[in-house]
Design a protein around this motif. Structure first.
Motif, PDB file in Angstrom:
ATOM      1  N   THR A  91      18.110 -18.042   8.684  1.00 22.68           N
ATOM      2  CA  THR A  91      18.819 -18.330   9.938  1.00 22.68           C
ATOM      3  C   THR A  91      20.331 -18.466   9.774  1.00 22.68           C
ATOM      4  OG1 THR A  91      18.456 -20.706   9.600  1.00 22.68           O
ATOM      5  CG2 THR A  91      16.827 -19.519  10.937  1.00 22.68           C
ATOM      6  N   GLU A  92      20.833 -18.608   8.556  1.00 22.32           N
ATOM      7  CA  GLU A  92      22.237 -18.964   8.378  1.00 22.32           C
ATOM      8  C   GLU A  92      23.105 -17.804   7.908  1.00 22.32           C
ATOM      9  OE1 GLU A  92      22.425 -22.301   5.766  1.00 22.32           O
ATOM     10  OE2 GLU A  92      20.994 -23.496   6.940  1.00 22.32           O
ATOM     11  N   TRP A  93      22.503 -16.738   7.375  1.00 19.31           N
ATOM     12  CA  TRP A  93      23.271 -15.598   6.865  1.00 19.31           C
ATOM     13  C   TRP A  93      23.023 -14.378   7.731  1.00 19.31           C
ATOM     14  CZ3 TRP A  93      24.456 -14.827   1.073  1.00 19.31           C
ATOM     15  CH2 TRP A  93      24.830 -16.050   0.494  1.00 19.31           C
ATOM     16  N   ARG A  94      24.072 -13.580   7.929  1.00 19.28           N
ATOM     17  CA  ARG A  94      23.958 -12.317   8.652  1.00 19.28           C
ATOM     18  C   ARG A  94      23.842 -11.181   7.637  1.00 19.28           C
ATOM     19  NH1 ARG A  94      23.213  -8.216   9.545  1.00 19.28           N
ATOM     20  NH2 ARG A  94      24.724  -6.798  10.444  1.00 19.28           N
ATOM     21  N   ASP A  95      22.657 -10.597   7.557  1.00 17.27           N
ATOM     22  CA  ASP A  95      22.384  -9.569   6.569  1.00 17.27           C
ATOM     23  C   ASP A  95      21.667  -8.414   7.257  1.00 17.27           C
ATOM     24  OD1 ASP A  95      22.194  -8.324   4.076  1.00 17.27           O
ATOM     25  OD2 ASP A  95      21.690 -10.193   3.063  1.00 17.27           O
ATOM     26  N   THR A  96      21.403  -7.351   6.529  1.00 14.38           N
ATOM     27  CA  THR A  96      20.716  -6.189   7.097  1.00 14.38           C
ATOM     28  C   THR A  96      19.667  -5.673   6.118  1.00 14.38           C
ATOM     29  OG1 THR A  96      22.696  -5.534   8.327  1.00 14.38           O
ATOM     30  CG2 THR A  96      20.982  -3.878   8.054  1.00 14.38           C
ATOM     31  N   HIS A  97      18.483  -5.444   6.648  1.00 17.56           N
ATOM     32  CA  HIS A  97      17.366  -4.860   5.910  1.00 17.56           C
ATOM     33  C   HIS A  97      16.785  -3.740   6.752  1.00 17.56           C
ATOM     34  CE1 HIS A  97      15.995  -6.762   2.169  1.00 17.56           C
ATOM     35  NE2 HIS A  97      14.791  -6.198   2.334  1.00 17.56           N
ATOM     36  N   VAL A  98      16.072  -2.826   6.130  1.00 21.90           N
ATOM     37  CA  VAL A  98      15.425  -1.755   6.869  1.00 21.90           C
ATOM     38  C   VAL A  98      13.960  -1.667   6.441  1.00 21.90           C
ATOM     39  CG1 VAL A  98      16.108   0.036   5.229  1.00 21.90           C
ATOM     40  CG2 VAL A  98      15.585   0.669   7.574  1.00 21.90           C
ATOM     41  N   GLU A  99      13.090  -1.471   7.433  1.00 22.10           N
ATOM     42  CA  GLU A  99      11.657  -1.253   7.196  1.00 22.10           C
ATOM     43  C   GLU A  99      11.376   0.237   7.335  1.00 22.10           C
ATOM     44  OE1 GLU A  99       7.383  -2.195   9.427  1.00 22.10           O
ATOM     45  OE2 GLU A  99       9.161  -3.409   9.880  1.00 22.10           O
ATOM     46  N   ILE A 100      10.597   0.774   6.411  1.00 24.28           N
ATOM     47  CA  ILE A 100      10.357   2.214   6.349  1.00 24.28           C
ATOM     48  C   ILE A 100       8.869   2.498   6.418  1.00 24.28           C
ATOM     49  CG2 ILE A 100      10.682   4.305   4.951  1.00 24.28           C
ATOM     50  CD1 ILE A 100      12.999   2.774   3.566  1.00 24.28           C
ATOM     51  N   ASP A 113       0.853  -1.185   0.000  1.00 23.05           N
ATOM     52  CA  ASP A 113       0.000   0.000   0.000  1.00 23.05           C
ATOM     53  C   ASP A 113       0.895   1.245   0.000  1.00 23.05           C
ATOM     54  OD1 ASP A 113      -2.227  -1.667  -0.030  1.00 23.05           O
ATOM     55  OD2 ASP A 113      -2.302  -1.780   2.161  1.00 23.05           O
ATOM     56  N   ASP A 114       0.540   2.241   0.750  1.00 20.05           N
ATOM     57  CA  ASP A 114       1.417   3.403   0.906  1.00 20.05           C
ATOM     58  C   ASP A 114       1.961   3.469   2.327  1.00 20.05           C
ATOM     59  OD1 ASP A 114       0.966   4.419  -1.709  1.00 20.05           O
ATOM     60  OD2 ASP A 114      -0.986   5.184  -1.059  1.00 20.05           O
ATOM     61  N   SER A 115       1.868   2.343   3.038  1.00 25.11           N
ATOM     62  CA  SER A 115       2.119   2.392   4.475  1.00 25.11           C
ATOM     63  C   SER A 115       3.489   1.899   4.893  1.00 25.11           C
ATOM     64  CB  SER A 115       1.054   1.565   5.208  1.00 25.11           C
ATOM     65  OG  SER A 115       1.067   0.221   4.745  1.00 25.11           O
ATOM     66  N   VAL A 116       4.065   0.917   4.184  1.00 21.41           N
ATOM     67  CA  VAL A 116       5.315   0.334   4.662  1.00 21.41           C
ATOM     68  C   VAL A 116       6.139  -0.158   3.484  1.00 21.41           C
ATOM     69  CG1 VAL A 116       4.287  -1.963   4.966  1.00 21.41           C
ATOM     70  CG2 VAL A 116       6.328  -1.349   6.281  1.00 21.41           C
ATOM     71  N   GLY A 117       7.461  -0.016   3.610  1.00 22.75           N
ATOM     72  CA  GLY A 117       8.385  -0.510   2.598  1.00 22.75           C
ATOM     73  C   GLY A 117       9.576  -1.189   3.252  1.00 22.75           C
ATOM     74  N   PHE A 118      10.209  -2.097   2.513  1.00 18.35           N
ATOM     75  CA  PHE A 118      11.391  -2.815   2.992  1.00 18.35           C
ATOM     76  C   PHE A 118      12.451  -2.780   1.898  1.00 18.35           C
ATOM     77  CE2 PHE A 118       7.730  -4.630   5.075  1.00 18.35           C
ATOM     78  CZ  PHE A 118       8.127  -4.941   6.365  1.00 18.35           C
ATOM     79  N   VAL A 119      13.714  -2.605   2.301  1.00 17.05           N
ATOM     80  CA  VAL A 119      14.819  -2.641   1.342  1.00 17.05           C
ATOM     81  C   VAL A 119      16.089  -3.036   2.091  1.00 17.05           C
ATOM     82  CG1 VAL A 119      15.411  -0.190   1.633  1.00 17.05           C
ATOM     83  CG2 VAL A 119      15.982  -1.371  -0.508  1.00 17.05           C
ATOM     84  N   GLY A 120      16.961  -3.757   1.412  1.00 15.68           N
ATOM     85  CA  GLY A 120      18.215  -4.173   2.038  1.00 15.68           C
ATOM     86  C   GLY A 120      18.844  -5.333   1.302  1.00 15.68           C
ATOM     87  N   GLY A 121      19.664  -6.105   2.013  1.00 14.09           N
ATOM     88  CA  GLY A 121      20.461  -7.138   1.376  1.00 14.09           C
ATOM     89  C   GLY A 121      19.854  -8.520   1.330  1.00 14.09           C
TER      90      GLY A 121
END
Length: 420
Positions: A190-199, A173-181
């Motif tokens: 569970t096996e990889w260490r990554d970073t994402h951000v929720e906006i 919608d216009d409420s939430v977005g996600f972007v990252g690795g």
């Protein structure tokens, strides 16, 4: 009748050609051999548990930013957003495995489409060559764009058409977005260490526009000329502390590299970078070295062993000059760190899909969010310290004492740097 001897210049040219072919053949054979041996050694091995930082929400303007460093936490949040969608879901990923996690996302997206939500999906064809064709059959209620394995078509001479779609985006919608690795798949949960951000907040619209621009640029690959573009209303507000930078090879736009170099050149206190693959150009390396020379605390966190052994060896070719300049290098152990994040001077930060290598910075479709906010930078510094606690620091003495065969391998692979 005897053959006429070649003139001296021709003999020199022939010898030079043979030498070059032999040299590049040796490089190729070495790279293939290393990859095969590494793949054999990894069979049946599972990464060990690693420390993670719990999701933390930070207010920025009229919205929020929440960081995720553990895949399962991120997937739960993304699936909850999809299940709560009322009007539209925009989903884009580089890798979409046909395993348990991949099926969960496919089912959630299909269910959203069945209840009348507009569902748009994009995935990269080359990255998913090994995924079962059965998994890649989607219901007609979903609009799915498969970015082709060979995107250049008849324009094989146009290098701007060879970039891969390396982006990972979700907008609901216009409420939430996600972007990252994070890609989509069970191992990444569970096996990889990554970073994402929720906006949340005004920044969501810019992420939505990034998806729509890519869709409209490539929609004829799936639908033909009669398909209507994905149109968006103009945002009524925008958040100046959150900016998205997009690499678009088709348009020869590569702002992410400039974003990094400009921020590093302004650094006065610290530059803390985490990158899965570190194969920059020399100008990028010089910016890091110059920062260290003027007293900035420059730290680089990379995998001890990544999933691409050749990239590891090429990355090590930069270590001598970095260590001599005072850059501290930390190697993440026991698991693959796939994050692409940096924070500078407690104010500037970025999270995204672009690695610091030529494929990402000058070749692929990528997206990074740039954030100018002290509380978000503090959050990323906390994550960095947690990761640093799971690292082995590389000292200059240890590096200089490495075996002769390691130095030889680095020298042989060095000419491959412009290709990665």
């Amino acid at each position: 009748m005897t053959d006429r001897p070649l003139p001296p210049a021709a003999r020199v040219l022939r010898a030079a050609r043979r030498t070059l072919l032999a040299f590049f053949g040796l490089q190729l054979a070495l790279a293939i051999g290393m990859s095969l041996v590494d793949s054999y050694r990894r069979r049946g091995k599972k990464p060990k548990p690693f420390p993670v930082t719990a999701p933390r929400e930070v207010p920025v303007g009229d919205g929020t930013l929440t960081t995720y460093t553990f895949g399962q936490d991120l997937y739960d949040a993304m699936l909850a957003a999809i299940e709560g969608a009322q009007r539209q879901v925009l989903f884009e990923t580089y890798i979409w495995k046909g395993d348990e996690v991949g099926e969960r996302f496919k089912s959630a997206l299909a269910a959203a489409a069945d209840r009348g939500v507009e569902v748009y999906c994009i995935y990269d064809g080359f990255a998913n060559l090994v995924v079962s064709p059965r998994f890649k059959r989607f219901p007609p209620t979903m609009k799915v764009l498969r970015f082709p394995v060979y995107p250049a078509g008849l324009r094989f001479f146009d290098f701007s058409r060879y970039g891969r779609d390396h982006r990972k985006i979700l907008v609901v919608d216009d409420s939430v977005g996600f972007v990252g690795g994070f890609n989509i798949g069970t191992p990444y949960a569970t096996e990889w260490r990554d970073t994402h951000v929720e906006i949340t907040g005004p920044g969501v619209w810019d992420l939505k526009r990034a998806f729509a621009d890519f869709w409209n640029l490539n929609r004829r690959r799936r639908f033909g000329t009669s398909e209507r573009p994905l149109l968006l209303e103009t945002a009524s507000t925008w958040e100046p502390r959150i900016r998205f930078h997009r690499n678009v090879p088709r348009l020869w736009m590569f702002p992410i590299r400039s974003m990094y170099i400009e921020a590093i050149n302004r650094a006065s206190r610290n530059v803390w970078m985490t990158h899965a693959y570190f194969c920059p150009d020399q100008d990028f390396v010089d910016a890091i070295k110059d920062a260290a020379h003027r007293g900035v605390d420059v730290r680089l966190l990379v995998p001890l062993k990544s999933n691409h052994i050749v990239a590891d060896w090429i990355s090590r070719g930069y270590f001598s000059q970095l260590l001599e300049s005072g850059v501290r290098i930390f190697r993440y152990k026991d698991a693959m760190v796939h994050a692409k994040t940096s924070t500078i001077d407690g104010t500037w930060s970025t999270v995204g899909t672009a690695n610091v290598d030529r494929l990402s910075l000058q070749g692929n479709y990528e997206i990074n969010v740039e954030v100018i906010d002290e509380r978000f930078a503090e959050n990323l510094e906390e994550i960095y310290r947690t990761d640093e606690g799971n690292c082995l620091e590389l000292t200059q003495g240890e590096w200089e004492a490495r075996d002769l065969h390691r130095k030889f391998t680095e020298m042989i692979l060095a000419p491959l740097r412009p290709l990665l």
